[in-house]
Write an enzyme that holds these catalytic residues in place. Sequence first.
Site, mmCIF file in Angstrom:
data_model
loop_
_atom_site.group_PDB
_atom_site.id
_atom_site.type_symbol
_atom_site.label_atom_id
_atom_site.label_comp_id
_atom_site.label_asym_id
_atom_site.label_seq_id
_atom_site.Cartn_x
_atom_site.Cartn_y
_atom_site.Cartn_z
ATOM 1 N N GLY A 148 -7.690 0.808 -9.956
ATOM 2 C CA GLY A 148 -6.307 0.923 -9.492
ATOM 3 C C GLY A 148 -5.571 -0.409 -9.391
ATOM 4 N N GLU A 162 -1.156 -2.281 -13.710
ATOM 5 C CA GLU A 162 0.164 -1.638 -13.692
ATOM 6 C C GLU A 162 0.064 -0.303 -14.428
ATOM 7 O OE1 GLU A 162 3.054 -3.208 -12.214
ATOM 8 O OE2 GLU A 162 1.317 -4.228 -11.423
ATOM 9 N N LYS A 200 7.996 -6.630 -8.020
ATOM 10 C CA LYS A 200 8.250 -7.966 -8.588
ATOM 11 C C LYS A 200 9.185 -7.910 -9.781
ATOM 12 C CE LYS A 200 4.250 -6.135 -9.865
ATOM 13 N NZ LYS A 200 2.979 -5.719 -9.344
ATOM 14 N N GLU A 217 7.701 -9.957 0.382
ATOM 15 C CA GLU A 217 6.441 -10.711 0.504
ATOM 16 C C GLU A 217 5.360 -10.155 -0.433
ATOM 17 O OE1 GLU A 217 5.718 -13.536 2.701
ATOM 18 O OE2 GLU A 217 4.218 -13.467 1.120
ATOM 19 N N GLY A 272 0.147 -9.941 -3.931
ATOM 20 C CA GLY A 272 -0.331 -8.785 -3.146
ATOM 21 C C GLY A 272 -0.339 -9.087 -1.659
ATOM 22 N N LYS A 315 6.125 -12.978 -11.394
ATOM 23 C CA LYS A 315 5.735 -13.613 -10.132
ATOM 24 C C LYS A 315 6.035 -15.109 -10.151
ATOM 25 C CE LYS A 315 2.275 -10.048 -9.274
ATOM 26 N NZ LYS A 315 0.911 -9.632 -9.599
ATOM 27 N N THR A 366 0.476 4.444 -5.375
ATOM 28 C CA THR A 366 -0.611 3.726 -4.693
ATOM 29 C C THR A 366 -0.082 2.889 -3.524
ATOM 30 O OG1 THR A 366 -1.752 3.605 -6.802
ATOM 31 C CG2 THR A 366 -2.525 2.126 -5.089
ATOM 32 N N VAL A 367 0.930 2.054 -3.789
ATOM 33 C CA VAL A 367 1.397 1.144 -2.731
ATOM 34 C C VAL A 367 2.148 1.916 -1.644
ATOM 35 C CG1 VAL A 367 2.765 -0.908 -2.205
ATOM 36 C CG2 VAL A 367 1.466 -0.802 -4.345
ATOM 37 N N GLY A 405 -4.082 -4.137 -5.244
ATOM 38 C CA GLY A 405 -4.831 -3.131 -4.482
ATOM 39 C C GLY A 405 -3.949 -2.506 -3.417
HETATM 40 N N1 HSE Z 1 -1.089 -5.232 -11.650
HETATM 41 C C1 HSE Z 1 -0.900 -6.244 -10.651
HETATM 42 C C2 HSE Z 1 -2.094 -7.173 -10.673
HETATM 43 C C3 HSE Z 1 -0.740 -5.601 -9.311
HETATM 44 O O1 HSE Z 1 -3.100 -6.819 -11.276
HETATM 45 O O2 HSE Z 1 -2.036 -8.253 -10.112
HETATM 46 C C4 HSE Z 1 -0.238 -6.509 -8.256
HETATM 47 O O3 HSE Z 1 0.999 -7.080 -8.568
#
Ligand code: HSE
Length: 409
Positions: free
Chosen positions: A182, A185, A100, A124, A129, A200, A11-12, A299
């Site tokens: 989406g 994780e 992360k 970053e 996100g 985080k 996705t990313v 996202g």
């Molecule tokens: N699964 C993570 C969340 C994605 O829902 O925040 C972004 O780090």
Amino acid sequence: MVKIAVLGFGTVGAGVVDVIYDNADIVAKNAADKIEVEYILDIRDYPDSPFAGKVIHDFETIINDDSISVVVETIGGTKPAYEFTKRSLLAGKSVVTSNKELVATHGAELIKIAKENNVNYLFEAAVGGGIPIIRPMAQCLAANRIDEVCGILNGTTNYILNRMINAGLSFEKALAEAQEKGYAERNPAADVEGHDACRKICILAALAFGRHVYPEYVKTEGITKITLEDVAYAESDDKVIKLLGRARRVDDKGRAYVFVAPHLVSRESPLACVNGVFNSIMVSGNQVDDVMFYGRGAGKYPTASAVVADVIDAAKHLNARKYLSWDDGDASCVADLSEFKSKYYVRVSGDNARSAAIDTFGEVKFLSCADADSNECAFITDEMTVSELNAKLEKIKNHVALLSNMMVL
Ligand code: HSE
């Protein structure tokens, strides 16, 4: 032209490639050079993708190509991301990531390797996100002693709690929705058990207090035990339940209280208004006072926005070190929570639950929930330390069953 490789076309990673080409003019202007994705590394093929011709399967192609100066790691997890990142940095390539888990686990070492090789390791997108938070903390707040960082750091759990609060959805239904969108994780346990938020807050605590905070030392509780009754009790006192990551400075040696736990948050708090997949991070500095950062915490494109900003930064600083750094840490960086003070929400069940609450905790504020069993009660205590709370919980458990307890912000 700056040539880059993208590791991981999930996705990313796919978002990163899209943003680089959809916003090619803006990216080129801001990077003062054209950015070209030379390779996309993945174990899968993507025959239907417009970028199919860039997909390769062998990392050696990238490491041996001296024309690649920036590597984007969007594989996630530590294997093989750690090895690929380390080898890229050692080969003199800057690495940009949204990972992360890798930063929280090996950040101190990877930053050091980047420094030794005069390249950059930028992340970053690893926290919040699309929200700018790493650079603001490392640069814009650099004149401050940071006293506290507290935030909603996981979009999936915030989305789930929000749907439980506003739509009365069960935990399972709300999680299924978040997965469909989406946000979650690959293994959503990392979201709902609090591990993602833990990684985080470890990164933010390291930035704030200067020493690496390893996730294994951080007390972490997720949202899996929260019920619609807890939501209703909180509502009766104008509060909402939020999963918070918190890091509070204890001394000047890098020690801090660091933890992740669900909290009851007053509707008057700005954190209570953070809905859906949005994240918000409050930072308290001794000169600036409180600042707050808000935006989409998960996202495809919000996260890619932050990754591509780092690519631009890395491209502009190919032979210059950036600001990010902290020292290695150990268990002593995370202070024992026993002296941490808070008010608490407690819910118990049994005969004479109310009198057991008063006998144990003294004056408490009772909450209400229309659907709760008649022999249970929930209340909010006065402020006390975690060790005082634990002693009282042990005592009350001699009379009633403990159903839940949470901190109150
Ligand atoms: N699964 C993570 C969340 C994605 O829902 O925040 C972004 O780090």
